[in-house]
Motif scaffolding. Structure first.
Motif, short mmCIF file in Angstrom:
data_model
loop_
_atom_site.label_atom_id
_atom_site.label_comp_id
_atom_site.label_asym_id
_atom_site.label_seq_id
_atom_site.Cartn_x
_atom_site.Cartn_y
_atom_site.Cartn_z
N LEU A 156 14.39 -59.39 -11.60
CA LEU A 156 14.75 -57.91 -11.15
C LEU A 156 13.01 -57.82 -11.57
O LEU A 156 12.68 -56.97 -11.00
CB LEU A 156 15.79 -57.11 -12.64
N MET A 157 13.11 -58.10 -12.47
CA MET A 157 11.25 -57.97 -13.16
C MET A 157 10.14 -58.82 -11.73
O MET A 157 8.80 -58.38 -11.62
CB MET A 157 10.74 -58.86 -14.46
N THR A 158 10.49 -59.60 -11.49
CA THR A 158 9.23 -60.12 -10.55
C THR A 158 9.94 -60.04 -8.67
O THR A 158 8.01 -59.09 -8.29
CB THR A 158 9.70 -61.47 -10.02
N THR A 159 10.95 -59.94 -7.96
CA THR A 159 11.25 -59.15 -6.38
C THR A 159 11.99 -58.31 -7.19
O THR A 159 11.95 -58.30 -5.35
CB THR A 159 10.79 -60.44 -5.72
N LEU A 160 12.55 -57.50 -7.66
CA LEU A 160 13.57 -56.27 -7.27
C LEU A 160 15.00 -56.70 -6.61
O LEU A 160 15.59 -56.79 -7.53
CB LEU A 160 13.06 -55.03 -7.56
N ARG A 211 17.63 -60.88 -14.83
CA ARG A 211 16.60 -59.70 -15.36
C ARG A 211 15.46 -60.02 -14.83
O ARG A 211 14.51 -59.82 -14.45
CB ARG A 211 16.32 -59.44 -16.82
#
Lengths: 470, 470
Positions: free
Chosen positions: A339-343, A336
């Motif tokens: 996903l939130m920082t560099t996808l 997760r």
């Protein structure tokens, strides 16, 4: 391991245990071939390998002889004494100052953290790129976003299995190099103000990560040969509310230390008894000079508490930025955060590496790389012995591409760095590797570049500067 | 803009201003060609384009006629009322629940944040990969680590110049997609507990980033057509210690709003007077349906306070993960954070895109992409009008690929999401776009996938479910 390598290793062991002594003649190719039931070509290959490693020498029309053992000339450094306090980390500015000076075009890169890009099969990898990308369906592209390309994850999983390390496919997340993996793990395990245990000395990027996330470091005494001292760690765990450990268990940066496997097992058990997770940075594990890949601590993990991070950047594909973490029970949190920082991680890089692995070239490339690095280490040790001031201590790591030098106590490595930089030579002064102002007479030397005349001249200059440095 | 596009736009303007009315005949190709001194082929191309946009219609053996104007059937939504408080952000779990449901293989991706991968020249890009990588010298590889591949940075800089936006080459840092750029900017500008102003509704990844970094959100009223309301923003700045703004100034996600350029200028001036930096998320800016690319707020920045973030992921190369930030006076901080968290961006991806840009294909691809998206929007609006309950309001963005629907007040979009997911249809419920429990009867629809029978059926089902949802 190929047959000639097995045979070469047997001879090397005989030399190491003095069953074969300096000056003694090896069995002739014909004798060896008959007695061992191997082809003459295999014997030749083994002797050639031993010669390349400097263990034996051919004499014209006479055969192969064991070389005189290299005297353990310079002593190895010992374990540093560590304070019992945890420390707020303030180091980034210094790290950036030093790194900036190593990145100029013409500098001799003794301070670099990377081996020479010329050691990698970049052309073969490039040839994998176009065909690999053209096979990709758009749908696949969307599905691979989250965890990374599935075939590559399976290949990584298989390599764990081959190395006796049980890892679930689901706990593997592909990242932008190991650096991202390590940072995501740290974020998953800590909140600002928490205490994290690191080695002493430790990799400066670990210290920078701690600084960035407002964490406190507690440094654990670390032996240059055997790694983290477990008694010291037990004391630290008793005294501090440690939220995580970040250790490099094989060929540690900067020491090159290799934790023996039973230490790794004891480490995992000690941490499990305290319910403390281990971020295991294992980016150099493939670069061993011994018989087989050392097991990671992850191999002894039964509770999902070890987050094992590695990458292809140091052993195959620098610049492709493909790393991963097998994050144990923290896999979903790490995924997760990713996903939130560099996808997600760039798909062309993942596919090219997967394609290359599929082609079966990786093992051969690694064998060659390890052999090159081992030879370069021997060369660098010899040059350093010839040029550095008396009292200099040097490590002799069994893998990786770093030497750690302890200079006489009065030498200030930061001053040495500045003098060297003025001569277009980069080094990594000891100051970078501790939050606690230690190792100020130490430096890290990279032997991952070919030992040519320019490199020899640079090491000689450095030795001269160190001798004059007061 | 090509000659036929200029001519088409003139005709479109005549239709818009009712100088040409529904049912009226356009000049014949021969007349137009003679009076405008353009070739018949140019006139044909213009008429063909206008026909594709649904503005005119050919009648056999008679010529082209202006279509009946589409009635503004469904109303557009208005600006939501916003509370004056800043809010702790707790949204990630919900976002992940919804995103997970959109990633199954067979789901109709109305909730996706990406347009169809089939819209991109993936094959052409793949063909750039191998030759581009083989040109690369190892030395170049090391030098490009820090900021990104230099040629690509120059190309990006040139595109800014062509769009009347002054940017220094040195402030451009290449990142793993815009997502990383935005996250790095946020980290460079804030400390835990700080207040950040965002639009309302806002992109859920912005809210997740705030949550992850323990920041507080203050939501600013945002008009579905014109974007951030500047009076509201002025009030927010007077009442809260805002450390940064994170706004999407062109084709905002989810509203699709486009801030008029004089608003952007006023925004930059307002923020400069408060010394508040603006993180400008401009990933959809290339996907305009108008005459030219809208200027970003960055174009009006005189003080280096605008950090302009964009990428190639939405307009050229999804999966390559190449974005950037022009970070103004914060460039060095952003660059250092990048070095500490992911070190650098994958080089194969950067080179392939640079090579593609060099080949001169990008503009043609963009023209085609914009036209496709504009047509798909018209199609989606028609289908939604036919199937959604009375009282539904819909935006009509001038670019991008999102529609924002405001359903009758009693409809709960989260419930609608769950009903739709059971039927293999994904949507993005309004709940995802606010930290403050707003927009619960709203949803975002992606029209970036071809409007085929399956898509039409999915929209019809959704409309039916919305009608029955109480």
């Amino acid at each position: 391991m190929k047959r000639y390598e097995t045979y070469a290793q047997e001879i090397a062991d005989l030399i190491k245990t003095k069953a074969l002594r300096p000056g003694e003649r090896l069995p002739s190719v014909r004798q060896a071939s008959m007695s061992r039931k191997i082809s003459p070509a295999t014997v030749f290959a083994a002797y050639y390998l031993l010669e390349a490693r400097g263990l034996i020498q051919a004499r014209a029309r006479s055969g192969y002889y064991v070389n005189a053992t290299r005297q353990p000339m310079q002593a190895e450094p010992g374990t540093a004494v560590i304070s019992a306090q945890s420390t707020e980390v303030v180091i980034s500015d210094l790290v950036f100052e030093v790194l900036d000076s190593t990145r100029q075009g013409d500098v001799v890169p003794l301070g670099s953290a990377f081996p020479s890009p010329a050691l990698f099969p970049l052309d073969k990898l490039a040839r994998s790129l176009t065909p690999a990308m053209r096979q990709l369906t758009p749908q696949r592209m969307v599905e691979d976003l989250t965890l990374g390309h599935e075939r590559l994850r399976r290949q990584i999983n298989l390599r764990y299995a081959m190395n006796n390390t049980a890892v679930d496919l689901d706990e593997i997340v592909i990242t932008n190099g190991a650096m991202e993996a390590l940072n995501l793990c740290l974020q998953a395990l800590t909140r600002p103000g928490d205490v994290v245990a690191v080695e002493s000395p430790t990799f400066y990027s670990a210290l920078q990560a701690l600084e960035r996330l407002n964490l406190r470091a507690v440094e654990v005494a670390t032996h240059p040969r055997d790694g983290v001292d477990l008694d010291s760690l037990a004391q630290v765990l008793a005294q501090h509310p440690v939220k995580a450990c970040w250790f490099m268990t094989s060929f540690q940066n900067p020491l090159g230390s290799l934790m023996p496997e039973h230490h790794k097992q004891a480490l995992v058990e000690l941490l499990a008894s305290h319910k403390v997770p281990l971020i295991e940075d294992d980016v150099y594990g493939e670069l061993y000079f011994g018989l087989r890949r050392p097991l990671p601590a992850k191999a002894f993990d039964r509770q999902g508490l070890v987050l094992h991070c590695s990458s292809f950047s140091k052993c195959l594909a620098p610049g492709y930025r493909v790393g991963w973490v097998a994050a144990g029970r923290y896999a979903q949190q790490v995924q997760r955060l990713k996903l939130m920082t560099t996808l997600s991680t760039a798909i062309p890089s993942q596919l090219a590496i997967s394609d290359y692995l599929q082609g079966g070239h990786f093992e051969r490339h690694l064998r060659q790389l390890r052999q090159t690095l081992e030879l370069q280490q021997a060369w660098a040790l010899k040059v350093i012995e010839a040029h550095f001031p008396p009292g200099t201590r040097v490590t002799r790591p069994e893998g990786g591409y770093f030497l750690w030098l302890e200079l006489p106590a009065h030498v200030d490595a930061l001053q040495l760095h500045r003098l060297a930089a003025a001569q277009q030579i980069s080094i990594a002064p000891g100051h970078l590797f501790s939050a606690d102002k230690r190792f100020e007479n130490c430096l890290r030397i990279n032997y991952g570049y070919p030992g040519d005349a320019r490199m020899e001249e640079a090491l000689a200059t450095l030795g001269r500067l160190a001798s004059g440095c007061v």
